[in-house]
Design a protein around this motif. Structure first.
Motif, PDB file in Angstrom:
ATOM      1  N   ALA A  59      -1.579  -4.814   9.276  1.00 40.99           N
ATOM      2  CA  ALA A  59      -0.789  -4.343   8.146  1.00 40.99           C
ATOM      3  C   ALA A  59       0.529  -4.119   8.989  1.00 40.99           C
ATOM      4  O   ALA A  59       0.647  -3.612  10.176  1.00 40.99           O
ATOM      5  N   ILE A  60       1.513  -4.054   8.298  1.00 36.17           N
ATOM      6  CA  ILE A  60       2.990  -3.652   8.495  1.00 36.17           C
ATOM      7  C   ILE A  60       3.173  -2.370   8.061  1.00 36.17           C
ATOM      8  O   ILE A  60       3.594  -2.139   6.997  1.00 36.17           O
ATOM      9  N   CYS A  61       3.575  -1.562   8.876  1.00 35.48           N
ATOM     10  CA  CYS A  61       4.273  -0.165   8.388  1.00 35.48           C
ATOM     11  C   CYS A  61       5.772  -0.350   8.132  1.00 35.48           C
ATOM     12  O   CYS A  61       6.664  -0.923   9.095  1.00 35.48           O
ATOM     13  N   ILE A  62       6.246  -0.049   7.145  1.00 33.77           N
ATOM     14  CA  ILE A  62       7.673  -0.257   6.533  1.00 33.77           C
ATOM     15  C   ILE A  62       8.218   1.245   6.417  1.00 33.77           C
ATOM     16  O   ILE A  62       9.531   1.196   5.822  1.00 33.77           O
ATOM     17  N   ASP A  63       7.589   2.350   6.928  1.00 32.38           N
ATOM     18  CA  ASP A  63       8.046   3.823   6.916  1.00 32.38           C
ATOM     19  C   ASP A  63       9.505   3.515   7.443  1.00 32.38           C
ATOM     20  O   ASP A  63       9.542   3.233   8.697  1.00 32.38           O
ATOM     21  N   ASP A  64      10.649   4.046   6.788  1.00 31.17           N
ATOM     22  CA  ASP A  64      12.045   4.141   7.464  1.00 31.17           C
ATOM     23  C   ASP A  64      12.622   2.922   7.875  1.00 31.17           C
ATOM     24  O   ASP A  64      13.345   2.731   8.941  1.00 31.17           O
ATOM     25  N   GLU A  65      12.039   1.747   7.225  1.00 28.11           N
ATOM     26  CA  GLU A  65      12.407   0.454   7.595  1.00 28.11           C
ATOM     27  C   GLU A  65      12.853  -0.510   6.433  1.00 28.11           C
ATOM     28  O   GLU A  65      12.526  -0.040   5.236  1.00 28.11           O
ATOM     29  N   VAL A  66      13.598  -1.683   6.473  1.00 23.58           N
ATOM     30  CA  VAL A  66      14.026  -2.461   5.436  1.00 23.58           C
ATOM     31  C   VAL A  66      13.050  -3.622   5.908  1.00 23.58           C
ATOM     32  O   VAL A  66      13.201  -4.282   7.084  1.00 23.58           O
ATOM     33  N   TYR A  67      12.271  -4.076   5.018  1.00 18.32           N
ATOM     34  CA  TYR A  67      11.296  -5.505   5.317  1.00 18.32           C
ATOM     35  C   TYR A  67      11.643  -6.538   4.075  1.00 18.32           C
ATOM     36  O   TYR A  67      11.854  -6.219   3.271  1.00 18.32           O
ATOM     37  N   VAL A  68      11.895  -7.627   4.679  1.00 15.72           N
ATOM     38  CA  VAL A  68      12.311  -8.741   3.880  1.00 15.72           C
ATOM     39  C   VAL A  68      11.180  -9.806   3.836  1.00 15.72           C
ATOM     40  O   VAL A  68      10.738 -10.132   4.791  1.00 15.72           O
ATOM     41  N   CYS A  81       0.840  -1.246  -0.034  1.00 13.64           N
ATOM     42  CA  CYS A  81       0.194   0.017   0.117  1.00 13.64           C
ATOM     43  C   CYS A  81       0.830   1.320   0.115  1.00 13.64           C
ATOM     44  O   CYS A  81       1.670   1.589   0.858  1.00 13.64           O
ATOM     45  N   CYS A  82       0.621   2.219  -1.095  1.00 12.97           N
ATOM     46  CA  CYS A  82       1.556   3.326  -1.395  1.00 12.97           C
ATOM     47  C   CYS A  82       0.965   4.439  -0.762  1.00 12.97           C
ATOM     48  O   CYS A  82       1.282   5.651  -1.222  1.00 12.97           O
ATOM     49  N   GLY A  83       0.020   4.317   0.110  1.00  9.49           N
ATOM     50  CA  GLY A  83      -0.506   5.586   0.969  1.00  9.49           C
ATOM     51  C   GLY A  83      -1.738   6.379   0.329  1.00  9.49           C
ATOM     52  O   GLY A  83      -2.388   6.200  -0.715  1.00  9.49           O
ATOM     53  N   ASP A  84      -2.205   7.022   1.141  1.00  9.36           N
ATOM     54  CA  ASP A  84      -3.522   7.701   0.904  1.00  9.36           C
ATOM     55  C   ASP A  84      -4.686   6.849   0.758  1.00  9.36           C
ATOM     56  O   ASP A  84      -5.594   7.176  -0.093  1.00  9.36           O
ATOM     57  N   LEU A  85      -4.610   5.931   1.663  1.00 13.10           N
ATOM     58  CA  LEU A  85      -5.669   4.815   1.505  1.00 13.10           C
ATOM     59  C   LEU A  85      -6.455   4.779   2.891  1.00 13.10           C
ATOM     60  O   LEU A  85      -5.854   5.223   3.989  1.00 13.10           O
ATOM     61  N   SER A  86      -7.979   4.780   2.815  1.00  9.63           N
ATOM     62  CA  SER A  86      -8.568   4.601   4.189  1.00  9.63           C
ATOM     63  C   SER A  86      -7.876   3.364   5.038  1.00  9.63           C
ATOM     64  O   SER A  86      -7.552   2.474   4.790  1.00  9.63           O
ATOM     65  N   ALA A  87      -7.863   3.774   6.214  1.00  5.37           N
ATOM     66  CA  ALA A  87      -7.192   2.593   7.132  1.00  5.37           C
ATOM     67  C   ALA A  87      -8.190   1.284   7.334  1.00  5.37           C
ATOM     68  O   ALA A  87      -7.465   0.344   7.264  1.00  5.37           O
ATOM     69  N   HIS A  88      -9.348   1.954   7.068  1.00  5.65           N
ATOM     70  CA  HIS A  88     -10.327   0.592   7.098  1.00  5.65           C
ATOM     71  C   HIS A  88     -10.172  -0.378   5.817  1.00  5.65           C
ATOM     72  O   HIS A  88     -10.334  -1.577   5.938  1.00  5.65           O
ATOM     73  N   TYR A  89      -9.782   0.310   4.730  1.00  4.48           N
ATOM     74  CA  TYR A  89      -9.549  -0.668   3.535  1.00  4.48           C
ATOM     75  C   TYR A  89      -8.257  -1.449   3.860  1.00  4.48           C
ATOM     76  O   TYR A  89      -8.364  -2.514   3.501  1.00  4.48           O
ATOM     77  N   VAL A  90      -7.318  -0.740   4.350  1.00  4.93           N
ATOM     78  CA  VAL A  90      -6.169  -1.403   4.486  1.00  4.93           C
ATOM     79  C   VAL A  90      -6.274  -2.546   5.586  1.00  4.93           C
ATOM     80  O   VAL A  90      -5.632  -3.647   5.181  1.00  4.93           O
ATOM     81  N   SER A  91      -6.896  -2.262   6.408  1.00  3.25           N
ATOM     82  CA  SER A  91      -7.206  -3.301   7.555  1.00  3.25           C
ATOM     83  C   SER A  91      -7.924  -4.483   6.863  1.00  3.25           C
ATOM     84  O   SER A  91      -7.735  -5.508   7.182  1.00  3.25           O
ATOM     85  N   PHE A  92      -8.916  -4.327   6.157  1.00  5.34           N
ATOM     86  CA  PHE A  92      -9.652  -5.149   5.075  1.00  5.34           C
ATOM     87  C   PHE A  92      -8.961  -5.989   4.760  1.00  5.34           C
ATOM     88  O   PHE A  92      -8.977  -7.426   4.753  1.00  5.34           O
ATOM     89  N   LEU A  93      -8.132  -5.554   3.932  1.00  3.47           N
ATOM     90  CA  LEU A  93      -7.187  -6.178   3.078  1.00  3.47           C
ATOM     91  C   LEU A  93      -6.282  -7.256   3.756  1.00  3.47           C
ATOM     92  O   LEU A  93      -5.985  -8.424   3.567  1.00  3.47           O
ATOM     93  N   ALA A  94      -5.862  -6.786   4.874  1.00  4.10           N
ATOM     94  CA  ALA A  94      -4.883  -7.291   5.842  1.00  4.10           C
ATOM     95  C   ALA A  94      -5.499  -8.451   6.563  1.00  4.10           C
ATOM     96  O   ALA A  94      -5.136  -9.564   6.870  1.00  4.10           O
ATOM     97  N   THR A  95      -6.885  -8.224   6.754  1.00  3.37           N
ATOM     98  CA  THR A  95      -7.891  -9.430   7.200  1.00  3.37           C
ATOM     99  C   THR A  95      -8.005 -10.316   6.449  1.00  3.37           C
ATOM    100  O   THR A  95      -7.971 -11.566   6.730  1.00  3.37           O
TER     101      THR A  95
END
Length: 214
Positions: free
Chosen positions: A70-79, A31-45
């Motif tokens: 969902a997992i925030c990767i701002d200022d992180e490296v995620y593998v 998810c690249c931003g400016d999305l409803s938190a409910h939408y992102v939560s729905f996808l993660a669920t």
């Protein structure tokens, strides 16, 4: 790995008319931003795979009520499955508010990430909200991309850069994709599916890391 990238506008096919088979061959949702938190939560669920995200410039509410699951990767490296992601959300600063940055502030964020990226032997996918300046942005400040992203792509030559911020319905001539050297730059507006493969990891020596940060 097959990635579903989403940004800026909720996809009705994935939310209002969701069916499990629509994600049957997807390995990761970005998810690249400016999305409803409910939408992102729905996808993660609903999604049987990781859902990662960065903040858009309108995502201040994520800071006190982040998308569930969902997992925030701002200022992180995620593998995941050998594919290395780095997250740099936000836009160019054009008003007061969170998740907006000057070029100097974005450069400082990148500098703080360099050690972790080097220890991972590089990065495969750069996930941002704003585009890179000159590659999918617009001329006005609120929709201008970051010039400093050039330095990140030049240094690590990732396979992909996924961004949002520029809505495809802003105009008929807005391209979905750009190519910058070996990096495929994709505007994830609403939804886009793309493949990426893990690369052999060659970690730099101490002196290579030291000289690279001078």
């Amino acid at each position: 790995m097959k990635i579903l990238a989403v940004a800026d506008e909720e996809c009705k096919s994935l939310w209002d008319y969701y069916k499990p088979e629509k994600l049957a061959d997807i390995d990761m949702i970005v998810c690249c931003g400016d999305l409803s938190a409910h939408y992102v939560s729905f996808l993660a669920t609903m999604a049987p795979m990781p859902v990662i995200y960065v903040h858009g410039n309108h995502d201040e509410s994520y800071d006190w009520e982040p998308p569930g699951g969902a997992i925030c990767i701002d200022d992180e490296v995620y593998v995941h499955n050998g594919v290395r992601f780095v997250g740099l959300g936000g836009s160019c600063r054009y008003r007061k508010g969170a998740w907006q940055f000057t070029e100097a502030e974005m450069r400082a964020r990148i500098r703080r990430l360099r050690g972790r990226i080097d220890r991972m032997g590089g990065v495969d996918v750069v996930v941002t909200h704003a585009p890179m300046h000159g590659y999918g942005d617009l001329s006005d400040l609120p929709h201008r991309g970051f010039t400093v992203f050039h330095e990140l792509l030049d240094a690590y030559k990732p396979q992909l850069m996924l961004h949002g911020h520029i809505h495809m319905n802003y105009g008929a001539n807005i391209p979905r994709e750009h190519q910058y050297g070996p990096t495929r730059i994709i505007n994830a507006y609403e939804r886009f599916v793309v493949d990426v493969e893990p690369r052999a990891v060659i970690k730099p020596t101490f002196w290579e890391r030291f000289l690279g940060h001078k």
